[in-house]
Design a protein around this motif. Structure first.
Motif, PDB file in Angstrom:
ATOM      1  N   THR A  57       1.942 -10.985   4.467  1.00  0.00           N
ATOM      2  CA  THR A  57       1.914 -11.379   3.196  1.00  0.00           C
ATOM      3  C   THR A  57       3.086 -11.571   2.272  1.00  0.00           C
ATOM      4  O   THR A  57       4.161 -11.822   2.881  1.00  0.00           O
ATOM      5  CB  THR A  57       1.614 -10.062   2.552  1.00  0.00           C
ATOM      6  N   SER A  58       2.490 -12.467   1.742  1.00  0.00           N
ATOM      7  CA  SER A  58       3.560 -13.305   0.569  1.00  0.00           C
ATOM      8  C   SER A  58       4.706 -12.755  -0.209  1.00  0.00           C
ATOM      9  O   SER A  58       4.564 -11.057  -0.905  1.00  0.00           O
ATOM     10  CB  SER A  58       3.029 -14.341  -0.063  1.00  0.00           C
ATOM     11  N   LYS A  64       6.007 -12.621   5.306  1.00  0.00           N
ATOM     12  CA  LYS A  64       6.088 -11.382   6.126  1.00  0.00           C
ATOM     13  C   LYS A  64       5.414 -10.820   7.159  1.00  0.00           C
ATOM     14  O   LYS A  64       4.047 -10.485   6.068  1.00  0.00           O
ATOM     15  CB  LYS A  64       6.498 -10.104   5.433  1.00  0.00           C
ATOM     16  N   GLY A  65       5.398 -10.272   8.214  1.00  0.00           N
ATOM     17  CA  GLY A  65       4.652  -9.162   8.591  1.00  0.00           C
ATOM     18  C   GLY A  65       4.493  -7.399   7.799  1.00  0.00           C
ATOM     19  O   GLY A  65       5.358  -7.169   8.128  1.00  0.00           O
ATOM     20  N   VAL A  66       3.968  -7.058   7.590  1.00  0.00           N
ATOM     21  CA  VAL A  66       3.815  -5.781   7.413  1.00  0.00           C
ATOM     22  C   VAL A  66       3.121  -5.121   8.050  1.00  0.00           C
ATOM     23  O   VAL A  66       2.047  -5.314   9.043  1.00  0.00           O
ATOM     24  CB  VAL A  66       2.657  -5.499   5.815  1.00  0.00           C
ATOM     25  N   GLU A 115       1.861  -3.055   1.044  1.00  0.00           N
ATOM     26  CA  GLU A 115       2.707  -2.698   1.870  1.00  0.00           C
ATOM     27  C   GLU A 115       2.107  -0.860   1.895  1.00  0.00           C
ATOM     28  O   GLU A 115       2.667  -0.385   2.294  1.00  0.00           O
ATOM     29  CB  GLU A 115       3.920  -3.132   1.211  1.00  0.00           C
ATOM     30  N   THR A 116       1.697  -0.729   1.401  1.00  0.00           N
ATOM     31  CA  THR A 116       1.221   0.399   0.308  1.00  0.00           C
ATOM     32  C   THR A 116      -0.185   1.416   1.355  1.00  0.00           C
ATOM     33  O   THR A 116       0.315   1.952   1.294  1.00  0.00           O
ATOM     34  CB  THR A 116       1.325   0.807  -0.876  1.00  0.00           C
ATOM     35  N   GLY A 117      -0.316   0.440   1.936  1.00  0.00           N
ATOM     36  CA  GLY A 117      -1.691   0.720   2.798  1.00  0.00           C
ATOM     37  C   GLY A 117      -2.855   0.701   2.017  1.00  0.00           C
ATOM     38  O   GLY A 117      -3.867   1.183   2.291  1.00  0.00           O
ATOM     39  N   GLY A 118      -3.105   1.516   1.201  1.00  0.00           N
ATOM     40  CA  GLY A 118      -4.469   1.703  -0.070  1.00  0.00           C
ATOM     41  C   GLY A 118      -3.382   2.885  -0.495  1.00  0.00           C
ATOM     42  O   GLY A 118      -2.075   2.265  -2.022  1.00  0.00           O
ATOM     43  N   GLY A 135       0.766   6.703   4.055  1.00  0.00           N
ATOM     44  CA  GLY A 135       0.181   5.061   4.370  1.00  0.00           C
ATOM     45  C   GLY A 135       1.637   3.874   3.528  1.00  0.00           C
ATOM     46  O   GLY A 135       1.005   2.828   4.047  1.00  0.00           O
ATOM     47  N   GLN A 136       2.495   4.220   3.626  1.00  0.00           N
ATOM     48  CA  GLN A 136       2.993   3.137   3.150  1.00  0.00           C
ATOM     49  C   GLN A 136       3.936   2.587   5.064  1.00  0.00           C
ATOM     50  O   GLN A 136       3.308   2.846   5.795  1.00  0.00           O
ATOM     51  CB  GLN A 136       5.290   3.838   2.789  1.00  0.00           C
ATOM     52  N   MET A 137       4.002   0.861   4.172  1.00  0.00           N
ATOM     53  CA  MET A 137       4.422   0.331   5.598  1.00  0.00           C
ATOM     54  C   MET A 137       5.411   0.710   6.097  1.00  0.00           C
ATOM     55  O   MET A 137       6.223   1.582   5.143  1.00  0.00           O
ATOM     56  CB  MET A 137       4.217  -1.017   4.942  1.00  0.00           C
TER      57      MET A 137
END
Ligand code: 6R9
Length: 648
Positions: free
Chosen positions: A263-264, A271-273, A416-419, A472-474
């Protein structure tokens, strides 16, 4: 429109909801006062191979940020999304696939069929050498094989990195190399809005720069002609014939990586989350159930692409973990005409429809007549994601699609938050058009002043941060934990910094006002201004470039580029077109500049910093209030910028 426009949940929603207002309040309170107890109970919705004993072990303390949930438990995501449903719903439809061409047949895949396909896919990946922990890049169109590939990775413990099929070969190779993928899964071609996307050709071009890729698994989709590289490329339809449908799911630690998604951000390359196994699946599953108030047997449609996080959490993982019937749509909203989505809703009797404000605005622009040709009475709930929804679009959606009978959930969250993080729960939280409303269980939003002071009054405005971890956090930026810490935890110590601005109103409702960093939101897609700038300056005729966003009626934001040419180069319409194509080729069509202004000079401070505030104002055609320009090295450039502005 004032904040005072409130839509209380309908009586039907209240009567049928999984979460009443009182339950929401009690559960929310418990989720933040006793996270261990709350999440221990919630985690029982998943099947654990080895039960966890520890629940939460997290710290936002700079610089030692560390996030672990259920750290000694073991489970398998694919088994949770498929195997455990076989006994009770083996013959129920898991995935309905709706093709791009409305005249072509749709496909229905039952949970039993999904089990077979995913197991076979997993065995083929293994035969190509994929092992637990290996990174597999998936570059597929919106076909069921995309879900098979993701779940197959999860089944064997490989980490998938899905790259949106609209990205260019360069964007693809960058992502493949960043996470050292040795396998790429793709298709001959994709279809979208009647056009063909040359996926395999893009992969071939990308792989010229990817020495580490050993195998390409190739799905035959359109049947179009492609080059097949002997020894490297393997056709899925051939390999799958010999593959067994028996593939026991790998026991994964709750903190083992599940996927990487690029994601930008405001600086540098994407970045590779990284998301892990237990907490992510719990988050996707619980939010899918509660936010959509999902009931067994309903047909649910999220219109996102699996190349984005919304597709991961709300086409694949959340719904399948809940045993839902999830629709996967290959096409676009406005092809062959602007009633396509409404046709799909009628055809599959969709109950829950989750889409993006940009799509709503585009369909709104096409005229209300298009919404009146189809039977939309199956709809119960509408949802939006990706950007703030303007109240006008909200009202249009409510009236013309929901026919004033459907609740609307405006869900704020991020890759980043997953959901979902801030969102109404239908039947529990009244909606205010344009507000994402209230936090989900376990989410503690705070509003900080730009200087970092926590705003304690109910009514507040500032930057949106989150006070404590949620499952759910990265967990990190793949391969660069320091970047994770500096991006999200350095500016405001002790908090997760979202990058968004927000306002909290007198009822404690959150109104997201958009990014406060250099991230653009173009039709709900995130793009860093830095990425577009570096694509522009890679062109031999460009010496300098600065990119900003400006308000755009349909896309939310448009891309406005200031370009300084190398000396001796001449400005021309041809060069404008060439630069536009160049950026499309470097990144992908979503990054296509809307406006390009030739700028002989950029407004810089004496220390050489570009003053973006000024560039934004000019791009917005709002240059009456440029503020103090006296610190500029050459205040004269501003007059030239204003004179040649493109947005009038
Ligand atoms: C899920 C997704 C995240 C950014 C986020 C914010 C914007 C998303 C929103 C919203 C206002 C909403 N955003 N949902 N803004 N209201 N309901 O979109 O993830 O692609 O990572 O984008 O999108 O600015 O920070 P992602």
């Amino acid at each position: 429109m004032s904040d005072q426009l409130i839509f209380e949940p309908s009586e039907t929603a209240i009567a049928n909801t999984l979460t009443t207002k009182e339950q929401y309040e009690a559960l929310y309170e418990r989720s933040v006062s006793d996270p261990d107890g709350f999440w221990r109970e919630q985690a029982a919705r998943l099947d654990w191979i080895k039960p966890f004993t520890k629940v939460k072990n997290t710290s936002f303390a700079y610089p030692d940020v560390s996030i672990k949930w259920f750290e000694d438990g073991e489970l398998n995501v694919a088994a949770n999304c498929i195997d455990r449903h076989l006994e009770t719903r083996g013959d129920q439809i898991a995935i309905i696939w709706e093709p791009d061409d409305p005249k072509a047949d749709s496909r229905s895949i039952t949970y039993r069929e999904l089990h077979e396909e995913v197991s076979r896919f997993a065995n083929v990946l293994k035969s190509l050498g994929a092992k637990k922990g290996d990174r597999v890049t998936i570059y597929l169109p919106m076909i069921p094989e995309a879900a098979y590939a993701m779940l197959a990775c999860a089944r064997i413990g490989a980490v998938h990195s899905v790259v949106f099929a609209g990205f260019s070969p360069d964007a693809l190779s960058g992502r493949i190399n960043d996470c050292d993928s040795n396998i790429v899964v793709t298709a001959d071609e994709g279809r979208r809005g009647g056009k063909v996307v040359p996926l395999k050709k893009n992969v071939d071009a990308a792989l010229k720069d990817c020495a580490g890729v050993e195998k390409v698994l190739l799905v035959r989709n359109t049947g179009g002609d492609v080059d097949v590289s002997e020894g490297r490329d393997v056709w899925w339809h051939e390999a799958s014939q010999q593959a067994s449908t028996d593939c026991p799911p790998e026991a994964m630690n709750a903190e083992d990586p599940l996927f990487i998604l690029y994601t930008s951000g405001s600086t540098g390359k994407p970045k590779g989350v990284l998301h892990t196994t237990g907490g992510y699946l719990l988050w996707a599953s619980l939010t899918h159930e509660r936010v959509f108030d999902y009931k067994d047997g309903e047909v649910y449609w999220c219109t996102a692409d699996v190349g984005w996080v919304t597709g991961h959490s709300y086409i694949v993982y959340g719904p399948l973990a809940n045993g839902a019937t999830t629709v996967m749509f290959e096409g676009v909203p406005n092809w062959p005409d602007a009633s396509r989505h409404w046709q799909v809703i009628e055809r599959h009797k969709i109950a829950v429809y989750y889409t993006a404000p940009t799509a709503i605005r585009a369909l709104m622009g096409a005229g209300v007549d298009w919404t009146q040709k189809n039977d939309l009475s199956s709809l119960r709930l509408l949802g939006t994601v990706g950007e703030p929804i303007n109240p006008e679009a909200w009202m249009w959606f409510y009236r013309n699609i929901g026919k004033e009978n459907c609740e609307i959930v405006d869900t704020w969250w991020q890759t980043e938050t997953g959901g979902h993080m801030i969102t109404p729960l239908p039947g529990a939280i009244a909606a205010k058009p344009g507000s994402a409303t209230k936090p989900f269980f376990g989410v503690q939003p705070v509003v900080l002043s730009p200087e970092g002071q926590e705003q304690t009054d109910t009514e507040a405005q500032g930057v949106l941060c989150i006070k404590d971890s949620w499952p759910g956090q990265m967990r990190t930026v793949y391969g660069d934990h320091a970047r994770f810490v500096s991006t999200y935890f350095e500016t405001y110590k002790g908090y997760y910094f979202s990058g968004d601005g927000c306002r909290r109103d007198e009822d404690g409702y959150y109104w997201i006002t958009g990014r406060v960093d250099d991230v653009l939101n173009i039709s709900g897609h995130r793009l860093g201004t830095a990425e577009i700038e570096s694509a522009l300056v890679a062109h031999p005729k460009v010496s300098e470039a600065a990119v900003v966003g400006y308000p755009h009626d349909v896309k939310g934001q448009g891309i406005y580029c200031y370009v300084t040419l190398m000396s001796g180069e001449t400005e021309s319409e041809e060069l404008r077109a060439e630069l536009r194509n160049w950026v499309r080729k470097e990144i992908g069509p979503i990054a296509s500049p809307d406006m390009i202004q030739w700028a002989p000079g950029l407004p810089k401070t004496r220390s050489g910093k570009i003053m973006r505030r000024i560039l934004r104002k000019v791009a917005e055609n709002d240059f009456g209030s440029l503020g103090d320009t006296s610190t500029l090295a050459d205040p004269g450039v501003v007059d030239d910028l204003i004179e040649h502005r493109q947005n009038r």
